[in-house]
Every structure is written in structure tokens, then in C-alpha cells.
Scaffold this motif. Structure first.
Motif, PDB file in Angstrom:
ATOM      1  N   ARG A 173       0.832  -1.209   0.000  1.00  0.00           N
ATOM      2  CA  ARG A 173       0.000   0.000   0.000  1.00  0.00           C
ATOM      3  C   ARG A 173       0.866   1.259   0.000  1.00  0.00           C
ATOM      4  N   GLU A 174       1.909   1.248   0.844  1.00  0.00           N
ATOM      5  CA  GLU A 174       2.784   2.419   0.936  1.00  0.00           C
ATOM      6  C   GLU A 174       3.562   2.639  -0.356  1.00  0.00           C
ATOM      7  N   ASP A 175       3.923   1.542  -1.011  1.00  0.00           N
ATOM      8  CA  ASP A 175       4.708   1.652  -2.248  1.00  0.00           C
ATOM      9  C   ASP A 175       3.874   2.048  -3.458  1.00  0.00           C
ATOM     10  N   THR A 176       2.586   1.716  -3.424  1.00  0.00           N
ATOM     11  CA  THR A 176       1.751   1.937  -4.610  1.00  0.00           C
ATOM     12  C   THR A 176       0.661   2.986  -4.422  1.00  0.00           C
ATOM     13  N   GLY A 177       0.263   3.203  -3.146  1.00  0.00           N
ATOM     14  CA  GLY A 177      -0.838   4.129  -2.904  1.00  0.00           C
ATOM     15  C   GLY A 177      -2.196   3.526  -3.186  1.00  0.00           C
ATOM     16  N   ALA A 178      -2.245   2.238  -3.494  1.00  0.00           N
ATOM     17  CA  ALA A 178      -3.509   1.564  -3.802  1.00  0.00           C
ATOM     18  C   ALA A 178      -4.290   1.277  -2.525  1.00  0.00           C
ATOM     19  N   GLY A 179      -5.591   1.051  -2.674  1.00  0.00           N
ATOM     20  CA  GLY A 179      -6.446   0.750  -1.540  1.00  0.00           C
ATOM     21  C   GLY A 179      -6.198  -0.649  -0.998  1.00  0.00           C
ATOM     22  N   LYS A 234      -6.229  -8.179  -3.230  1.00  0.00           N
ATOM     23  CA  LYS A 234      -6.553  -8.921  -4.455  1.00  0.00           C
ATOM     24  C   LYS A 234      -5.298  -9.153  -5.297  1.00  0.00           C
ATOM     25  N   ALA A 235      -4.466  -8.116  -5.401  1.00  0.00           N
ATOM     26  CA  ALA A 235      -3.247  -8.225  -6.208  1.00  0.00           C
ATOM     27  C   ALA A 235      -2.273  -9.223  -5.593  1.00  0.00           C
ATOM     28  N   LEU A 236      -2.128  -9.196  -4.264  1.00  0.00           N
ATOM     29  CA  LEU A 236      -1.230 -10.134  -3.592  1.00  0.00           C
ATOM     30  C   LEU A 236      -1.739 -11.569  -3.711  1.00  0.00           C
ATOM     31  N   THR A 237      -3.044 -11.722  -3.641  1.00  0.00           N
ATOM     32  CA  THR A 237      -3.627 -13.058  -3.795  1.00  0.00           C
ATOM     33  C   THR A 237      -3.375 -13.584  -5.196  1.00  0.00           C
ATOM     34  N   GLU A 238      -3.630 -12.728  -6.190  1.00  0.00           N
ATOM     35  CA  GLU A 238      -3.394 -13.113  -7.584  1.00  0.00           C
ATOM     36  C   GLU A 238      -1.923 -13.421  -7.830  1.00  0.00           C
ATOM     37  N   ALA A 239      -1.045 -12.683  -7.156  1.00  0.00           N
ATOM     38  CA  ALA A 239       0.396 -12.866  -7.337  1.00  0.00           C
ATOM     39  C   ALA A 239       0.965 -13.933  -6.399  1.00  0.00           C
ATOM     40  N   GLU A 240       0.080 -14.587  -5.629  1.00  0.00           N
ATOM     41  CA  GLU A 240       0.493 -15.633  -4.692  1.00  0.00           C
ATOM     42  C   GLU A 240       1.562 -15.132  -3.721  1.00  0.00           C
ATOM     43  N   GLY A 241       1.365 -13.897  -3.256  1.00  0.00           N
ATOM     44  CA  GLY A 241       2.247 -13.330  -2.246  1.00  0.00           C
ATOM     45  C   GLY A 241       3.524 -12.706  -2.766  1.00  0.00           C
ATOM     46  N   ASP A 242       3.718 -12.712  -4.083  1.00  0.00           N
ATOM     47  CA  ASP A 242       4.917 -12.124  -4.686  1.00  0.00           C
ATOM     48  C   ASP A 242       4.724 -10.602  -4.765  1.00  0.00           C
ATOM     49  N   ALA A 261       2.753  -8.353  -7.496  1.00  0.00           N
ATOM     50  CA  ALA A 261       1.552  -7.645  -7.046  1.00  0.00           C
ATOM     51  C   ALA A 261       1.598  -6.186  -7.479  1.00  0.00           C
ATOM     52  N   LYS A 262       2.791  -5.591  -7.353  1.00  0.00           N
ATOM     53  CA  LYS A 262       2.951  -4.199  -7.786  1.00  0.00           C
ATOM     54  C   LYS A 262       2.710  -4.059  -9.285  1.00  0.00           C
ATOM     55  N   GLU A 263       3.172  -5.036 -10.049  1.00  0.00           N
ATOM     56  CA  GLU A 263       2.943  -5.012 -11.497  1.00  0.00           C
ATOM     57  C   GLU A 263       1.456  -5.080 -11.812  1.00  0.00           C
ATOM     58  N   ILE A 264       0.746  -5.929 -11.069  1.00  0.00           N
ATOM     59  CA  ILE A 264      -0.702  -6.082 -11.281  1.00  0.00           C
ATOM     60  C   ILE A 264      -1.418  -4.773 -10.969  1.00  0.00           C
ATOM     61  N   ILE A 265      -1.043  -4.156  -9.840  1.00  0.00           N
ATOM     62  CA  ILE A 265      -1.665  -2.882  -9.448  1.00  0.00           C
ATOM     63  C   ILE A 265      -1.368  -1.805 -10.481  1.00  0.00           C
ATOM     64  N   ALA A 313       4.033   7.529 -14.579  1.00  0.00           N
ATOM     65  CA  ALA A 313       3.775   7.988 -13.207  1.00  0.00           C
ATOM     66  C   ALA A 313       2.453   8.735 -13.117  1.00  0.00           C
ATOM     67  N   VAL A 314       2.153   9.547 -14.127  1.00  0.00           N
ATOM     68  CA  VAL A 314       0.891  10.297 -14.144  1.00  0.00           C
ATOM     69  C   VAL A 314      -0.283   9.349 -14.346  1.00  0.00           C
ATOM     70  N   GLU A 315      -0.113   8.353 -15.208  1.00  0.00           N
ATOM     71  CA  GLU A 315      -1.170   7.365 -15.420  1.00  0.00           C
ATOM     72  C   GLU A 315      -1.461   6.599 -14.135  1.00  0.00           C
ATOM     73  N   GLU A 316      -0.419   6.251 -13.407  1.00  0.00           N
ATOM     74  CA  GLU A 316      -0.602   5.536 -12.146  1.00  0.00           C
ATOM     75  C   GLU A 316      -1.239   6.442 -11.091  1.00  0.00           C
ATOM     76  N   ALA A 317      -0.929   7.722 -11.153  1.00  0.00           N
ATOM     77  CA  ALA A 317      -1.513   8.675 -10.200  1.00  0.00           C
ATOM     78  C   ALA A 317      -3.024   8.764 -10.381  1.00  0.00           C
ATOM     79  N   ALA A 318      -3.489   8.558 -11.603  1.00  0.00           N
ATOM     80  CA  ALA A 318      -4.933   8.590 -11.861  1.00  0.00           C
ATOM     81  C   ALA A 318      -5.645   7.536 -11.022  1.00  0.00           C
ATOM     82  N   ALA A 319      -5.018   6.367 -10.876  1.00  0.00           N
ATOM     83  CA  ALA A 319      -5.609   5.309 -10.051  1.00  0.00           C
ATOM     84  C   ALA A 319      -5.611   5.713  -8.585  1.00  0.00           C
ATOM     85  N   LEU A 320      -4.545   6.357  -8.154  1.00  0.00           N
ATOM     86  CA  LEU A 320      -4.433   6.792  -6.760  1.00  0.00           C
ATOM     87  C   LEU A 320      -5.485   7.839  -6.418  1.00  0.00           C
TER      88      LEU A 320
END
Length: 283
Positions: free
Chosen positions: A13-19, A25-33, A37-41, A128-135
Motif C-alpha cells: 500500500r505504501e509503495d503503490t498508494g492503492a487501496g 486482491k493483487a497479492l492473492t493473484e500474485a500468490e504473495g509475490d 503484485a505491484k505489477e498487477i496494481i 507515473a501520471v497514469e498511475e496517479a490517476a488510479a491513486l
């Protein structure tokens, strides 16, 4: 599969700013990797930004800065747009705008295209701007960009209200003597919105268009043909006083022009720029 712990969720969460739910969900899909998970987010963030592209982003703020190098100064101004003023005034959005400005300065960018291609960590500013849109949950984009250089560069950042970040930024480059009145000139640019520094800078096609309109207007008013040229020149001069910075009446003393203001201190203005939030090209 690594255990999806609270500490792991907090890290992502701190690295991506995602909820939290998105991270789980991303960690589950990535099986804890974590890396996966960051790539998925990131991928989902870019997809979300894509869905927002059709929505107007005409609110926002302008980050600006003057940097010194080799005896000269360079001013940068970057508009970062959001859809609502609610997002625009949040500390995180203002901080992100400052980050984008930092990338522009580091890259020495001279245009929006160069800024978007500039490095932002391991990626680019565009990503970075595209990712900020999600944040931020809104369509976010880089709007207008300005860069000027000279012996001295003055910046005036105007806020329309105390709780909002800057919505107008005026920059002016002067010689050393002109620095004495640079602040007054920056205030003038902010308030009066000049488009060109001198009348010689006005494009020929713009002058011809104004001349044509003035001529046709004079004819429609029934003015005698022999005096129409003189009337047209008078109307052109009035046009220059409106759009040319050095020919505008100085707002604090309309009895003199901005050009006269510089003459009084033996200085000169060499370039200027003005950005107002939401006033760039239509999306």
C-alpha cells in the motif's frame, strides 16, 4: 505461496498508494509475490486511467520553480490537471505536482512531450501520471508547460482562494537591471494576460486578421474611405495595447506602459510566460 500478512499489505500500500482491497486482491493473484503484485496494481491503474480518458480534467494546480546555472536563471512551470477542485487542493495532489516539476527540472525538459518522456524513478513521467490517476480516482494529466531563461527570472503564483493551490503562474525573464521591476511585471502578466512581449512578436497572420477586421468594421460604420487607413492603424494600436506586454498600461499607474516601467530602471524584459489552470488546449 507466501503468507499475505498485514505487514505485506502495508508495504505494498505504501509503495503503490492503492487501496487495501486492491492490494489484497493483487497479492492473492500474485500468490504473495510483492513485485508481481505491484505489477498487477500498476497494470490495473493504467487501465483505470484509460477508462477516465474521456472525462475532462480542467481543474488542478501549477507547480513552478526557478533554478540557477552558469550565471543565468531558468523558470519552469508545469500544470497538473484533475477533474475536480476537491482533488486539486489535497496535499497529496500538490505534492505530486511538485514531484512532476522536479522531474522536469532534472531532465531539463523543454516541452510536455519531453517531460512525459523524462525519467521518474524506474519508469517515465507519463507512466507515473497514469498511475496517479488510479491513486486519485480521477483523470489526471499534464496540461500546459512553460520554460524561460534569462539573467533573472521572476515567478508570481496566484491563488484564487486561500484553500486552493496556485491556479495562475506568471514568469518573466529580465536583464539584471530589469530585475528591480520584475515582480511588478509578473503581477501585470498574471492580471492582464498579455500574449506577446513586443508588437514585433505578434505573428503576421494575426496582425493581418486584425487589420482586415478593423477595415471591414470601419467600412460597415460608413467611415469615409480616405480616413479608413488612419482609423485602422488606431484600432491596431489599441489591439497592441491589449495583447502586447510592453505596450499595456501599467495596472498600478495607467499613465505609463510596462515598457516605460522597465525604461525607468534602465532594464529590459526578454521573455515571459503565463499559465492558467484549465486554459490550455481542449482535450
Amino acid at each position: 505461496m507466501a503468507a499475505i500478512t498485514a505487514a505485506l499489505i502495508k508495504q505494498v500500500r505504501e509503495d503503490t498508494g492503492a487501496g487495501m482491497l486492491d492490494v489484497k486482491k493483487a497479492l492473492t493473484e500474485a500468490e504473495g509475490d510483492v513485485a508481481r503484485a505491484k505489477e498487477i496494481i500498476r497494470a490495473k491503474g493504467i487501465a483505470a486511467a484509460g477508462k477516465r480518458e474521456g472525462r475532462k480534467a480542467q481543474e488542478g494546480t501549477i507547480a513552478s520553480k526557478v533554478v540557477e546555472a552558469e550565471g543565468n536563471e531558468t523558470g519552469y512551470a508545469v500544470e497538473l490537471n484533475s477533474e475536480t477542485d476537491f482533488v486539486a487542493k489535497t496535499p497529496k495532489f500538490v505534492e505530486f505536482a511538485d514531484e512532476v516539476l522536479g522531474y522536469a527540472v532534472a531532465a531539463g525538459a523543454g516541452s510536455v512531450e519531453e517531460l512525459e518522456a523524462a525519467k521518474a524513478g524506474d519508469s517515465t513521467v507519463k507512466v507515473a501520471v497514469e498511475e496517479a490517476a488510479a491513486l486519485f480516482g480521477e483523470h489526471v494529466k499534464i496540461g500546459q508547460f512553460a520554460k524561460i531563461s534569462g539573467e533573472h527570472v521572476e515567478i508570481y503564483a496566484h491563488k484564487k482562494s486561500a484553500e486552493m493551490p496556485p491556479s495562475i503562474v506568471a514568469m518573466i525573464a529580465t536583464d539584471k537591471a530589469g530585475a528591480a521591476v520584475a515582480h511588478e511585471a509578473a503581477l501585470q502578466i498574471s492580471a492582464m494576460g498579455a500574449k506577446w512581449l513586443t508588437r514585433e512578436d505578434v505573428p503576421a497572420d494575426v496582425v493581418e486578421s486584425e487589420r482586415r477586421v478593423a477595415t471591414e468594421k470601419s467600412q460597415a460604420e460608413g467611415k469615409p474611405e480616405k480616413i479608413i487607413p488612419k482609423i485602422v492603424e488606431g484600432r491596431l494600436n489599441a489591439f497592441y495595447k491589449e495583447v502586447v506586454l510592453l505596450e499595456q498600461p501599467f495596472v498600478k499607474d495607467p499613465s505609463k506602459t510596462v515598457g516605460k516601467l522597465f525604461e525607468e530602471v534602465g532594464g529590459k524584459a526578454t521573455a515571459f510566460a503565463r499559465i492558467e489552470v484549465g486554459k490550455g488546449e481542449e482535450e
